[in-house]
Design a protein around this motif. Structure first.
Motif, PDB file in Angstrom:
ATOM      1  N   SER A  29      -1.643  -9.585   2.977  1.00 56.67           N
ATOM      2  CA  SER A  29      -2.248  -8.377   3.540  1.00 56.67           C
ATOM      3  C   SER A  29      -3.762  -8.365   3.322  1.00 56.67           C
ATOM      4  N   ASP A  87      -4.602  -1.753   2.618  1.00 58.45           N
ATOM      5  CA  ASP A  87      -4.252  -0.888   3.753  1.00 58.45           C
ATOM      6  C   ASP A  87      -3.271   0.189   3.297  1.00 58.45           C
ATOM      7  N   THR A  88      -3.415   1.359   3.895  1.00 53.67           N
ATOM      8  CA  THR A  88      -2.496   2.458   3.576  1.00 53.67           C
ATOM      9  C   THR A  88      -1.374   2.522   4.611  1.00 53.67           C
ATOM     10  N   ARG A  89      -1.449   1.660   5.632  1.00 53.84           N
ATOM     11  CA  ARG A  89      -0.401   1.635   6.658  1.00 53.84           C
ATOM     12  C   ARG A  89       0.349   0.297   6.626  1.00 53.84           C
ATOM     13  N   SER A  90       1.514   0.279   7.301  1.00 48.82           N
ATOM     14  CA  SER A  90       2.357  -0.929   7.296  1.00 48.82           C
ATOM     15  C   SER A  90       1.799  -1.992   8.251  1.00 48.82           C
ATOM     16  N   ALA A  91       2.381  -3.192   8.192  1.00 57.06           N
ATOM     17  CA  ALA A  91       1.969  -4.287   9.077  1.00 57.06           C
ATOM     18  C   ALA A  91       2.272  -3.981  10.541  1.00 57.06           C
ATOM     19  N   GLN A 131       1.917  -0.878  11.886  1.00 58.29           N
ATOM     20  CA  GLN A 131       0.963   0.138  12.354  1.00 58.29           C
ATOM     21  C   GLN A 131      -0.470  -0.382  12.140  1.00 58.29           C
ATOM     22  N   THR A 132      -0.804  -0.674  10.923  1.00 59.09           N
ATOM     23  CA  THR A 132      -2.104  -1.197  10.447  1.00 59.09           C
ATOM     24  C   THR A 132      -3.266  -0.203  10.644  1.00 59.09           C
ATOM     25  N   MET A 173      -3.655  -5.804   9.400  1.00 66.00           N
ATOM     26  CA  MET A 173      -3.808  -5.034   8.164  1.00 66.00           C
ATOM     27  C   MET A 173      -5.195  -5.300   7.596  1.00 66.00           C
ATOM     28  N   THR A 186      -4.294   4.265  14.651  1.00 64.91           N
ATOM     29  CA  THR A 186      -3.710   3.055  14.049  1.00 64.91           C
ATOM     30  C   THR A 186      -4.136   1.825  14.856  1.00 64.91           C
TER      31      THR A 186
END
Ligand SMILES: Cc1ncc(COP(=O)(O)O)c(C=O)c1O
Length: 426
Positions: free
Chosen positions: A114, A360-364, A366-367, A356, A337
């Protein structure tokens, strides 16, 4: 035989998509007509398991000469002592190195995925993470650069057998000498995966990892502008035996281990049409025109990164030394996103990919980031004066990702400009 219009209509559509859009995916490029021609040639008909001079099939005299030419040119390009041009892809090249250097369950270390590392450097769903014990090093949160202190501490504490440098989304030069030093200290093999910056390195614009690493792998289709494929190289460590013994107790040379890890270890017959196209691309990469092209790739990337910064975007590490950059959308558009941004840009015929960002505070899926690169648009002939214009188009879309009228207006501008930059001769 009747022509397969179902497929050739799709090929025509894909060609049109490539011609009319702005291609900003950092790992893509447009090959020359002669690379394309070699790939679509009769070389695809030939079985040639083995290596030049030692094949398991008759009739290999011509493909032997073509593969030998690919090897000679590749050695010259990077000052390598050993090369293997048969890996079908970058991931296959990496797999062969793992096979040659490690036993199942052995520990190795690569850049956190990531933070820009590649799937084949230890992802839990890839052979590297499934069959081996992956540990990672990271980027510093403040600088966005590799945390070499952490890398050294972890290497000393966990003593991985293999350390990998190289990334899919990292815009800075590497300190290869520093990693080699710690690898030597703990007796690890140091491998560099130069897939992304290989073209810039070939042109002498970035440090050449062949001078530092035991083993170097790469793809041939990114900045290097060849056909899709992989390669393995070795420099000064080539003459060293590896201390890995065969069941009969012999010490094997690393080059022999790598060759047999590619074939028969992980692959069957080589793709001789792709190897012929690799030879063409390596020949092109040895020309002054290629050096000029890579200089323009680098200039375009630097100007593009600055244009993003000027518009209030955050670029991870604050800029770029190579062909790519990673934009953290959160400073300018905290609710946007990477997924939504990518979709809106693609609708405007600007192709990029969500990515990402470190921490990152979001998932792969969303990113919070987008990755951009300049190899493909530079091949199209776009110069630095167009980079602020491209960033402006991107910003217009990201300000209003749901607006069909904004997207249609940007798409019209993109298509108009790209008609000025012809792509294929046939
Ligand atoms: C650093 C790195 N290594 C290896 C690969 C894998 O290459 P391939 O897709 O040819 O298997 C990639 C692809 O993006 C990459 O970025």
């Amino acid at each position: 035989m009747t022509r397969d219009t179902a497929i050739f209509d799709l090929i025509a559509k894909e060609r049109e998509r490539q011609v009319k859009g702005i291609e900003l995916i950092a790992s893509e490029n447009f090959v020359s007509d002669q690379v394309l021609e070699a790939m679509g040639s009769v070389m695809t008909n030939k079985y040639a398991e083995g290596y030049p001079g030692h094949r398991y099939y008759g009739g290999c005299e011509v493909v032997d000469m073509s593969e030998e030419l690919a090897r000679t040119r590749l050695k010259q390009l990077y000052g390598a002592e050993y090369v293997n041009v048969q890996p079908h892809s970058g991931a296959q090249a990496n797999m062969a190195v793992f096979m040659a250097c490690l036993k199942a369950g052995d520990t190795f270390m690569g850049l956190n995925l990531s933070h820009g590392g590649h799937l084949s450097h230890g992802s839990a769903v890839n052979f590297s993470g499934l069959m081996f014990h992956a540990i990672d090093y990271s980027l510093c949160e403040e600088t966005g650069r590799v945390d070499y202190d952490e890398l050294e501490q972890k290497a000393r504490a966990e003593r991985p057998k293999l350390i990998i440098a190289g990334a899919s989304a990292y815009s800075r030069e590497w300190d290869y000498a520093r990693i080699r030093k710690v690898a030597d200290e703990i007796g690890a093999i140091f491998m560099v995966d130069m897939a992304h910056p290989a073209g810039l390195i070939a042109a002498g614009l970035l440090d050449n990892p062949v001078k530092h690493a035991h083993i170097v792998t790469s793809t041939t289709h990114k900045t290097l502008r060849g056909p899709r494929g992989g390669i393995i190289l070795m420099g000064k460590d080539f003459p060293n035996p590896w201390g890995k013994t065969t069941p009969k107790g012999e010490v094997k040379m690393m080059s022999a281990l790598l060759d047999s890890a590619v074939f028969p270890g992980t692959q069957g017959g080589p793709l001789e049409h792709v190897i012929a196209a690799k030879a063409v691309a390596f020949g092109e990469a040895l020309t002054p025109e290629f050096v000029a092209y890579q200089k323009q790739v680098k200039t375009n990337a630097a100007v593009m990164a600055q244009a993003f910064i000027d518009k209030g975007y955050k670029i991870i590490s604050g800029g770029t030394d190579n062909h790519s950059m990673l934009v953290d959308l959160r400073t300018k558009y905290p609710d946007l996103t990477g997924k939504v941004a990518e979709k809106a840009l693609v609708a405007a015929d600007i192709t990029t990919n969500k990515n990402m960002v470190p921490f990152d505070t979001r998932s792969a899926f969303q990113t919070s980031g987008l990755r951009f690169g300049t190899p493909a648009i530079t091949t199209r002939g776009l110069k630095e004066d167009k980079m602020p214009w491209i960033v402006d188009l991107i910003d217009r879309v990201l300000q209003a990702p749901e607006s069909e009228s904004v997207i249609a207006a940007v798409r019209a501008e993109v298509n108009r400009e790209m008609t000025q930059h012809p792509l294929f001769a046939w």
